[in-house]
Scaffold this active site. Sequence first.
Site, PDB file in Angstrom:
ATOM      1  N   LYS A 193       0.833  -1.199   0.000  1.00  0.00           N
ATOM      2  CA  LYS A 193       0.000   0.000   0.000  1.00  0.00           C
ATOM      3  C   LYS A 193       0.870   1.253   0.000  1.00  0.00           C
ATOM      4  O   LYS A 193       0.639   2.183  -0.763  1.00  0.00           O
ATOM      5  CB  LYS A 193      -0.958  -0.017   1.203  1.00  0.00           C
ATOM      6  CG  LYS A 193      -2.051  -1.077   1.047  1.00  0.00           C
ATOM      7  CD  LYS A 193      -2.906  -1.283   2.289  1.00  0.00           C
ATOM      8  CE  LYS A 193      -3.883  -2.440   2.054  1.00  0.00           C
ATOM      9  NZ  LYS A 193      -4.717  -2.772   3.208  1.00  0.00           N
ATOM     10  N   GLN A 224      -5.077  -1.546   9.435  1.00  0.00           N
ATOM     11  CA  GLN A 224      -4.932  -2.867   8.831  1.00  0.00           C
ATOM     12  C   GLN A 224      -5.505  -3.939   9.771  1.00  0.00           C
ATOM     13  O   GLN A 224      -5.220  -3.954  10.962  1.00  0.00           O
ATOM     14  CB  GLN A 224      -3.453  -3.148   8.523  1.00  0.00           C
ATOM     15  CG  GLN A 224      -3.199  -4.418   7.731  1.00  0.00           C
ATOM     16  CD  GLN A 224      -3.755  -4.374   6.308  1.00  0.00           C
ATOM     17  OE1 GLN A 224      -3.898  -3.320   5.700  1.00  0.00           O
ATOM     18  NE2 GLN A 224      -4.097  -5.528   5.772  1.00  0.00           N
ATOM     19  N   ASP A 246     -11.191   2.581   3.473  1.00  0.00           N
ATOM     20  CA  ASP A 246     -11.421   1.134   3.393  1.00  0.00           C
ATOM     21  C   ASP A 246     -12.900   0.835   3.136  1.00  0.00           C
ATOM     22  O   ASP A 246     -13.256  -0.280   2.747  1.00  0.00           O
ATOM     23  CB  ASP A 246     -11.042   0.466   4.723  1.00  0.00           C
ATOM     24  CG  ASP A 246      -9.740  -0.311   4.638  1.00  0.00           C
ATOM     25  OD1 ASP A 246      -9.368  -0.730   3.530  1.00  0.00           O
ATOM     26  OD2 ASP A 246      -9.115  -0.494   5.700  1.00  0.00           O
TER      27      ASP A 246
HETATM   28  N1  GUN Z   1      -7.012  -7.025   5.945  1.00  0.00           N
HETATM   29  C1  GUN Z   1      -7.279  -7.753   4.837  1.00  0.00           C
HETATM   30  N2  GUN Z   1      -7.821  -6.972   3.887  1.00  0.00           N
HETATM   31  C2  GUN Z   1      -7.894  -5.719   4.384  1.00  0.00           C
HETATM   32  C3  GUN Z   1      -8.341  -4.476   3.872  1.00  0.00           C
HETATM   33  O1  GUN Z   1      -8.814  -4.347   2.758  1.00  0.00           O
HETATM   34  N3  GUN Z   1      -8.222  -3.425   4.710  1.00  0.00           N
HETATM   35  C4  GUN Z   1      -7.725  -3.533   5.969  1.00  0.00           C
HETATM   36  N4  GUN Z   1      -7.680  -2.436   6.705  1.00  0.00           N
HETATM   37  N5  GUN Z   1      -7.297  -4.672   6.471  1.00  0.00           N
HETATM   38  C5  GUN Z   1      -7.376  -5.756   5.684  1.00  0.00           C
END
Ligand code: GUN
Length: 294
Positions: free
Chosen positions: A54, A98, A121
């Site tokens: 990211k 996350q 998100d």
């Molecule tokens: N863990 C797995 N996929 C995601 C996501 O799209 N966003 C976040 N914040 N955590 C994750």
Amino acid sequence: MTYKLIDGKAISDQIKSEIAEEVKQMIANGQKQPHLAVIIVGHDGGSETYVAHKVKSCEQVGFKSTRIAFEDDVTEEVLLAEIDKLNRDPDIDGFIVQLPLPKHISEEKVIEAIDYRKDVDGFHPVNVGRMVIGLPCFVSATPSGILELLKRYDIPTSGKNCVVIGRSNIVGKPVALLMMQKAYPGDATVTVCHSRTKNLKEICLQADIIIAALGSPEFLKADMVKEGAVIIDVGTTRVPSSETKSGFRLKGDVAFEEVAPKASYITPVPGGVGPMTIISLLRNTLLAAKKTIY
Ligand code: GUN
């Protein structure tokens, strides 16, 4: 049938260039650089890899990014205080926490603490609720990545039978809702199957589009698929492997070798849906920077 491979990596590279171009324009117009913050708690291998991707993708498109790390013994109180700080920081356009989080921290509380206008998100109940009724909102990464692939490959969805396998809040539920929405991609007749579904094979055999998002490696077999179906594989189970540097490889929910010859379009794992999820996050951050969602 000769199938077409849906190349998520190529599409995501293309969209990254489009976003980078837009960021250049914004900056040329005197606007500030979009800024994404990512909170990571602990040292989960998968999470650390995703967060690194990211941050790198932000750089590639010209965003500013901030990685905020906590050890896994961080208290819920400290984490909520950090979220409050980011909510109020005018330089931060959007941020994510996350997941998964350690057991002593409530994910629901954390998600609800995020200002929905910065929730890139798309996990906050305000964004989820708005998505359900078709209002402007941040749509979560995997479902919007899947829809973008269908769109970029011009795959017809209107009136098609779409079977979603899996009912998670992050993928199954939202993608089912989006596929039934009066829009393109969408307008499909959607059936959601899960671990308690009876006659799953018969239901899948009716599908023009199958979205497999249950997290069970190679679950979808050739005898469950109609000739010419579109297959979207959301599975990303890590299995040990001696052939890769990292010591593992990703396995999808579709038995690719046997299913592909029956499909019209199919996503590979890796390189299908996976690379698209970051695109959605970048897109949402751009929307946040432009203050499109309020
Ligand atoms: N863990 C797995 N996929 C995601 C996501 O799209 N966003 C976040 N914040 N955590 C994750």
